[in-house]
Design a protein around this motif. Structure first.
Motif, mmCIF file in Angstrom:
data_model
loop_
_atom_site.group_PDB
_atom_site.id
_atom_site.type_symbol
_atom_site.label_atom_id
_atom_site.label_comp_id
_atom_site.label_asym_id
_atom_site.label_seq_id
_atom_site.Cartn_x
_atom_site.Cartn_y
_atom_site.Cartn_z
ATOM 1 N N GLU A 63 0.871 -1.001 0.097
ATOM 2 C CA GLU A 63 -0.075 -0.051 0.028
ATOM 3 C C GLU A 63 0.887 1.256 0.029
ATOM 4 O O GLU A 63 0.465 2.272 -0.616
ATOM 5 N N GLU A 64 1.990 1.184 0.872
ATOM 6 C CA GLU A 64 2.875 2.399 0.900
ATOM 7 C C GLU A 64 3.722 2.708 -0.603
ATOM 8 O O GLU A 64 3.729 3.836 -1.188
ATOM 9 N N ILE A 69 4.136 5.610 -5.785
ATOM 10 C CA ILE A 69 4.195 5.653 -7.029
ATOM 11 C C ILE A 69 3.154 6.441 -7.753
ATOM 12 O O ILE A 69 3.171 7.241 -8.586
ATOM 13 N N GLN A 70 1.971 6.852 -6.875
ATOM 14 C CA GLN A 70 0.811 7.752 -7.425
ATOM 15 C C GLN A 70 1.263 9.182 -7.119
ATOM 16 O O GLN A 70 0.327 9.991 -7.769
ATOM 17 N N ARG A 71 2.148 9.351 -6.322
ATOM 18 C CA ARG A 71 2.552 10.855 -6.255
ATOM 19 C C ARG A 71 2.835 11.610 -7.504
ATOM 20 O O ARG A 71 3.603 10.891 -8.317
#
Length: 71
Positions: A63-64, A69-71
């Motif tokens: 999850e981290e 990755i989505q930042r």
């Protein structure tokens, strides 16, 4: 042996993330991971799916990674 296992799990997590976060097909993902067969990609994704259910620590780590990755 232990080091190899760590690399294998890291690759399987990366494959799982590709499957989870993209619309890429199993063969496309396999090609990006050094020409792995689609069945190897399916195996990796299923294995990580199971481990995520059984291992809260791994689930938190994945999850981290997704958040980074989505930042």
């Amino acid at each position: 042996e232990k080091r190899l296992k760590a690399f294998v799990q890291a690759r399987q997590i990366a494959v799982w993330l590709c499957r989870d976060m993209t619309s890429a097909s199993y063969p496309d993902i396999g090609a990006r991971f050094g020409g792995k067969d689609h069945s190897t990609v399916i195996h990796a994704a299923k294995k990580i799916d199971k481990q995520l259910l059984d291992d809260p620590s791994l689930a938190k780590t994945v999850e981290e990674l997704k958040e980074l990755i989505q930042r």
